[in-house]
Write an enzyme that holds these catalytic residues in place. Sequence first.
Site, PDB file in Angstrom:
ATOM      1  N   ARG A   1      -7.836  10.753   0.823  1.00  0.00           N
ATOM      2  CA  ARG A   1      -8.510  10.852   2.151  1.00  0.00           C
ATOM      3  C   ARG A   1      -8.640  12.217   2.966  1.00  0.00           C
ATOM      4  O   ARG A   1      -9.343  12.435   3.570  1.00  0.00           O
ATOM      5  CB  ARG A   1      -7.902   9.812   3.163  1.00  0.00           C
ATOM      6  CG  ARG A   1      -8.532   8.435   2.431  1.00  0.00           C
ATOM      7  CD  ARG A   1      -7.803   7.165   3.173  1.00  0.00           C
ATOM      8  NE  ARG A   1      -8.084   6.014   2.592  1.00  0.00           N
ATOM      9  CZ  ARG A   1      -7.668   4.762   2.782  1.00  0.00           C
ATOM     10  NH1 ARG A   1      -6.683   4.662   3.828  1.00  0.00           N
ATOM     11  NH2 ARG A   1      -7.886   3.619   2.007  1.00  0.00           N
TER      12      ARG A   1
ATOM     13  N   HIS B   1      -7.544   6.313  11.598  1.00  0.00           N
ATOM     14  CA  HIS B   1      -7.393   5.169  10.424  1.00  0.00           C
ATOM     15  C   HIS B   1      -5.835   4.844  10.573  1.00  0.00           C
ATOM     16  O   HIS B   1      -5.593   3.754  10.666  1.00  0.00           O
ATOM     17  CB  HIS B   1      -8.049   5.451   9.371  1.00  0.00           C
ATOM     18  CG  HIS B   1      -8.105   4.504   8.558  1.00  0.00           C
ATOM     19  ND1 HIS B   1      -8.517   3.159   8.723  1.00  0.00           N
ATOM     20  CD2 HIS B   1      -7.388   4.102   7.160  1.00  0.00           C
ATOM     21  CE1 HIS B   1      -8.345   2.220   7.636  1.00  0.00           C
ATOM     22  NE2 HIS B   1      -7.521   2.797   6.750  1.00  0.00           N
TER      23      HIS B   1
ATOM     24  N   GLU C   1       3.618  -0.510   9.620  1.00  0.00           N
ATOM     25  CA  GLU C   1       3.205   0.844   9.914  1.00  0.00           C
ATOM     26  C   GLU C   1       3.818   1.406  10.963  1.00  0.00           C
ATOM     27  O   GLU C   1       3.572   2.539  11.065  1.00  0.00           O
ATOM     28  CB  GLU C   1       1.558   0.561  10.422  1.00  0.00           C
ATOM     29  CG  GLU C   1       0.894   1.807  10.313  1.00  0.00           C
ATOM     30  CD  GLU C   1      -0.829   1.700  10.753  1.00  0.00           C
ATOM     31  OE1 GLU C   1      -0.997   0.716  10.211  1.00  0.00           O
ATOM     32  OE2 GLU C   1      -1.200   2.677  11.146  1.00  0.00           O
TER      33      GLU C   1
ATOM     34  N   ARG D   1      -1.506   8.864   3.368  1.00  0.00           N
ATOM     35  CA  ARG D   1      -1.341   7.665   2.676  1.00  0.00           C
ATOM     36  C   ARG D   1      -2.683   7.523   1.680  1.00  0.00           C
ATOM     37  O   ARG D   1      -3.575   7.864   2.035  1.00  0.00           O
ATOM     38  CB  ARG D   1      -1.228   6.821   3.650  1.00  0.00           C
ATOM     39  CG  ARG D   1      -1.210   5.241   2.996  1.00  0.00           C
ATOM     40  CD  ARG D   1      -1.480   4.212   4.115  1.00  0.00           C
ATOM     41  NE  ARG D   1      -2.702   4.171   4.739  1.00  0.00           N
ATOM     42  CZ  ARG D   1      -3.487   3.191   4.358  1.00  0.00           C
ATOM     43  NH1 ARG D   1      -3.410   2.279   3.420  1.00  0.00           N
ATOM     44  NH2 ARG D   1      -4.721   3.241   5.150  1.00  0.00           N
TER      45      ARG D   1
ATOM     46  N   SER E   1      -0.307   0.580   2.095  1.00  0.00           N
ATOM     47  CA  SER E   1       0.070   0.309   3.127  1.00  0.00           C
ATOM     48  C   SER E   1       0.331  -1.015   3.328  1.00  0.00           C
ATOM     49  O   SER E   1       1.134  -1.594   3.680  1.00  0.00           O
ATOM     50  CB  SER E   1      -0.559   1.141   4.370  1.00  0.00           C
ATOM     51  OG  SER E   1      -1.716   0.392   4.581  1.00  0.00           O
ATOM     52  N   LEU E   2      -0.642  -1.888   2.935  1.00  0.00           N
ATOM     53  CA  LEU E   2      -0.213  -3.057   2.496  1.00  0.00           C
ATOM     54  C   LEU E   2       0.908  -3.432   1.910  1.00  0.00           C
ATOM     55  O   LEU E   2       1.751  -4.155   2.021  1.00  0.00           O
ATOM     56  CB  LEU E   2      -1.592  -4.149   1.894  1.00  0.00           C
ATOM     57  CG  LEU E   2      -2.802  -4.136   2.779  1.00  0.00           C
ATOM     58  CD1 LEU E   2      -3.821  -4.836   2.021  1.00  0.00           C
ATOM     59  CD2 LEU E   2      -2.235  -4.902   4.038  1.00  0.00           C
TER      60      LEU E   2
HETATM   61  C1  LIG Z   1      -9.940  -1.322   9.038  1.00  0.00           C
HETATM   62  C2  LIG Z   1      -8.677  -1.443   8.170  1.00  0.00           C
HETATM   63  C3  LIG Z   1      -8.696  -1.400   6.869  1.00  0.00           C
HETATM   64  C4  LIG Z   1      -7.488  -1.164   6.025  1.00  0.00           C
HETATM   65  N1  LIG Z   1      -7.468  -1.408   4.790  1.00  0.00           N
HETATM   66  C5  LIG Z   1      -6.415  -1.345   4.049  1.00  0.00           C
HETATM   67  C6  LIG Z   1      -6.195  -1.585   2.648  1.00  0.00           C
HETATM   68  O1  LIG Z   1      -7.368  -1.878   2.080  1.00  0.00           O
HETATM   69  N2  LIG Z   1      -4.992  -1.547   2.034  1.00  0.00           N
HETATM   70  C7  LIG Z   1      -4.107  -1.069   2.640  1.00  0.00           C
HETATM   71  O2  LIG Z   1      -2.990  -0.846   2.006  1.00  0.00           O
HETATM   72  N3  LIG Z   1      -3.987  -0.995   3.780  1.00  0.00           N
HETATM   73  C8  LIG Z   1      -5.157  -0.972   4.754  1.00  0.00           C
HETATM   74  N4  LIG Z   1      -5.283  -0.674   6.001  1.00  0.00           N
HETATM   75  C9  LIG Z   1      -3.790  -0.391   6.709  1.00  0.00           C
HETATM   76  C10 LIG Z   1      -2.943  -1.729   6.993  1.00  0.00           C
HETATM   77  O3  LIG Z   1      -4.004  -2.669   7.115  1.00  0.00           O
HETATM   78  C11 LIG Z   1      -1.981  -1.670   7.982  1.00  0.00           C
HETATM   79  O4  LIG Z   1      -1.212  -0.519   7.664  1.00  0.00           O
HETATM   80  C12 LIG Z   1      -1.091  -2.850   7.697  1.00  0.00           C
HETATM   81  O5  LIG Z   1      -1.842  -4.236   7.800  1.00  0.00           O
HETATM   82  C13 LIG Z   1      -0.001  -2.811   9.089  1.00  0.00           C
HETATM   83  O6  LIG Z   1       0.623  -4.045   9.159  1.00  0.00           O
HETATM   84  P1  LIG Z   1       1.884  -4.237  10.162  1.00  0.00           P
HETATM   85  O7  LIG Z   1       2.286  -5.566   9.761  1.00  0.00           O
HETATM   86  O8  LIG Z   1       2.774  -3.110  10.064  1.00  0.00           O
HETATM   87  O9  LIG Z   1       1.034  -4.115  11.567  1.00  0.00           O
HETATM   88  P2  LIG Z   1      -0.154  -4.986  12.262  1.00  0.00           P
HETATM   89  O10 LIG Z   1      -0.919  -5.795  11.514  1.00  0.00           O
HETATM   90  O11 LIG Z   1      -1.101  -4.034  12.881  1.00  0.00           O
HETATM   91  O12 LIG Z   1       0.650  -5.974  13.142  1.00  0.00           O
HETATM   92  C14 LIG Z   1       1.153  -5.564  14.340  1.00  0.00           C
HETATM   93  C15 LIG Z   1       1.630  -6.650  15.087  1.00  0.00           C
HETATM   94  O13 LIG Z   1       2.474  -6.289  16.427  1.00  0.00           O
HETATM   95  C16 LIG Z   1       2.044  -6.830  17.394  1.00  0.00           C
HETATM   96  N5  LIG Z   1       2.267  -6.035  18.542  1.00  0.00           N
HETATM   97  C17 LIG Z   1       1.660  -4.777  18.969  1.00  0.00           C
HETATM   98  N6  LIG Z   1       2.070  -4.162  20.029  1.00  0.00           N
HETATM   99  C18 LIG Z   1       3.128  -5.208  20.613  1.00  0.00           C
HETATM  100  C19 LIG Z   1       3.905  -5.266  21.603  1.00  0.00           C
HETATM  101  N7  LIG Z   1       3.952  -4.430  22.623  1.00  0.00           N
HETATM  102  N8  LIG Z   1       4.372  -6.563  21.688  1.00  0.00           N
HETATM  103  C20 LIG Z   1       4.697  -7.389  21.010  1.00  0.00           C
HETATM  104  N9  LIG Z   1       3.644  -7.267  19.906  1.00  0.00           N
HETATM  105  C21 LIG Z   1       3.259  -6.003  19.741  1.00  0.00           C
HETATM  106  C22 LIG Z   1       0.564  -7.150  17.290  1.00  0.00           C
HETATM  107  O14 LIG Z   1       0.033  -8.439  18.153  1.00  0.00           O
HETATM  108  C23 LIG Z   1       0.577  -7.698  15.776  1.00  0.00           C
HETATM  109  O15 LIG Z   1       1.087  -8.868  15.758  1.00  0.00           O
HETATM  110  C24 LIG Z   1      -6.233  -0.859   6.809  1.00  0.00           C
HETATM  111  C25 LIG Z   1      -6.225  -0.694   8.041  1.00  0.00           C
HETATM  112  C26 LIG Z   1      -7.518  -0.811   8.975  1.00  0.00           C
HETATM  113  C27 LIG Z   1      -7.671  -0.655  10.266  1.00  0.00           C
END
Ligand SMILES: Cc1cc2nc3c(=O)[nH]c(=O)nc-3n(C[C@H](O)[C@H](O)[C@H](O)COP(=O)(O)OP(=O)(O)OC[C@H]3O[C@@H](n4cnc5c(N)ncnc54)[C@H](O)[C@@H]3O)c2cc1C
Lengths: 553, 170
Positions: free
Chosen positions: A289, A346, A370, A380, A385-386
């Site tokens: 990317r 992103h 993340e 990345r 990242s999933l």
């Molecule tokens: C459009 C898009 C497409 C993507 N496609 C892919 C893909 O195909 N393959 C891949 O590997 N990755 C992909 N990614 C990246 C991937 O989706 C993310 O890196 C991953 O889902 C992050 O998961 P997470 O559980 O760390 O965070 P998140 O799913 O972002 O969850 C964060 C959590 O923290 C909570 N939170 C945030 N701030 C606070 C706070 N202050 N207090 C309490 N709770 C809080 C939120 O409410 C949420 O529940 C994509 C990202 C985007 C934006």
Amino acid sequence: MKTVLIIGSGIAGLTCAIRSAESGSRVILAAPYISERAQSVMAAGGINAALKHVDKDDSTALHIEDTWRGGAELEPMENVRALCENAPQMVHWLESLGVVFSRNSEGKIDQRAFGGQSRKRTCYAGTAAGRQIVSALVMEARKYECSARKGGGAGMIERRLRIWFHSALIRGGVCHGAIFYNEETQDLETITADEVVMATGGQNAVFGKTTGSQLCDGYGAAKLFQQGVILRNLEFIQYHPTTIVTAQKKMLISEAARGDGGRLFYLDGGCRVYFMEELYGERGNLMPRDIVSKCIYDCPSQVYLDISFLGEETIDRRLTEIRELCQDYLGLDVTREPIPVEPSVHFFMGGIAVDMKHRTNIEHLYAVGECASMYHGANRLGGNSLLAAVYSGSAAARAISGSESAAHPDFSADLAEARAELSGREGTPCPVPAVQIYEEMTGIMNSNLGITRTENKLKDGIERIRECRGLCSGRVLDESVTPYQRYALPSLLTLCEAVLTAALQRRETRGAQIREDYPETKPELALPTYAALEQGTIHTWITEKESKNEITC
Amino acid sequence: MCGACAMVINRRPGLACSVFVRDLAGKNPGDGPVQITLEPLSKFPVIEDLAVDRGIMQEDLIRAGDYRERIAEPSAREFDHQYLAGRCLKCGLCLEVCPNYRSGGDFYGAYFANETYLVNSSAGGGDTRIRKEFRRHFAAHCSKSLSCQEVCPMNIPTLSSMLYMNKNRH
Ligand SMILES: Cc1cc2nc3c(=O)[nH]c(=O)nc-3n(C[C@H](O)[C@H](O)[C@H](O)COP(=O)(O)OP(=O)(O)OC[C@H]3O[C@@H](n4cnc5c(N)ncnc54)[C@H](O)[C@@H]3O)c2cc1C
Ligand code: SF4
């Protein structure tokens, strides 16, 4: 029974919750909204694992090699190895929970091509991998929520909704829980726990509109930074090459579109120039990317992504959501017309520094998903990242199940102090509406920390961010933003300064850090950047380990 | 799309992020300005302005014990349907339009039919526990107006879920 407080319920938080409950812990899963609103549901393309279902000559060694090279050779090899070696096990675990993966003709999980990967390795679920994974994880977590309702037993999950992280309860380098802002009571409350896991996602909101969720604002990392937690690799911010921009949103056109054959071009006097193929040959559209984004940035006119030649049947079967998105938001039929695309912020390779068990430098405090910085180096690869979210959630749960818990000191004075600050009864009002400072902050981050960077722009950014902080720190903010945003803003500005400082200190071009004034990659800088806040001053250093004694920039 | 912005727009329930002013405006250039009315979903308690508390949806799923206990070999025939059902946003639009749904009642609404379908179809159709919950909290109350299917922003085929759950299996 050990109590584990997990903050954030996206894929990383959910995985850690399920795995911890499986090993007999009582889990408190805290987030402002249900998991179906977490950014994880937006993940489109898929999750990587060398399953060899399509390309039989794929291997874990190749997955490691692609991830490490795609990350511009910055990530320590042992981290990359841990992620990739465990990938098949992670995907099989998801399959065992009922995730609806797309299947090949043999009934096995199908795999598609993705950027920067030498083999078809990305396991997918149409173009809604994140949503399908969240759906299955939520159901699995519900099993433990039901057991909590029935009065417990081994392993249970209690969800707390409508609460926002405020600060961690830290005493003598040990974490004992966290303070939250409760929307319902409009008051602060403490939750004590034996182990605390941050799973709060990326830092989108400091950039304003990005492809991701505004719920991910980076405040978790920002506040912890102020509380003594070390951050890492903040300068590496991924621009996704293909997004569509509308008045309301920036939306992702998944790499799956190019994985399935989509081609990038621009028009030169009415002729299509397939610039990625001209520059990098047959697989040009699927370069990592950082490279594709920079090439699009350098194009003389609007860039388009063409998938129309794939045909309606393939598009509807494999790229459903992309067709829906373009139809709904651009009124554009992708089976007939090319999609105008541009790069947008992103993903955040940087975040909270952790070790291989996902422990931070504060005892009993972990970070996963993340919000943690691990595995991806300077850039990345899509689909990793999933994988990192699931793997890190599992790794932290495993480490937690073994660690000893500590007795909790009394934090009532900390709570009272935080309450007094939040109530805003004491202090001088901020002369500028908070919403205006938010706008200024996102404007600075976009213009001074774009795809390409220079010393002047970064220094200017730091100065302007400091001015914003000067305006609001220690002042009472107005009601143009929510109470949460009011207390978050000064910390976010500190995080912004740390990001800009890290970008300024790294005097080279590597992965997502493209310095116009230092265009070469320096082999001696193939090491992570760390950042710490000491007595109000941000320190950054580039070194192998977190210990600050090695090299300082 | 995440489903957070479900509301009633000019008397029609929808997701605000994908309803466009251009589609609400009059068709002819001289039609003049349009008035757009925004209201919170009426079936849930209002938190503030347009924000509502849809916590009852999670509550009902917990009450019914909607989780998988057994996973059978995946069935190619069910893939498309499972994929669509797995996209549910828990936005609550299907409950808003349903003439029979009342928050806190015994009838849990269309999304519940889809969620039970996901559990049962993953088990190959033989999950008697979840089929009992479906009958109790869905089939016994639904009068098949099917407005739920029309309004669903994710195009989830609720009717197919109902048919699957009603079939006499095992
Ligand atoms: C459009 C898009 C497409 C993507 N496609 C892919 C893909 O195909 N393959 C891949 O590997 N990755 C992909 N990614 C990246 C991937 O989706 C993310 O890196 C991953 O889902 C992050 O998961 P997470 O559980 O760390 O965070 P998140 O799913 O972002 O969850 C964060 C959590 O923290 C909570 N939170 C945030 N701030 C606070 C706070 N202050 N207090 C309490 N709770 C809080 C939120 O409410 C949420 O529940 C994509 C990202 C985007 C934006
Ligand atoms: S079934 Fe459709 S309308 Fe109902 S909650 Fe799910 S996505 Fe919304």
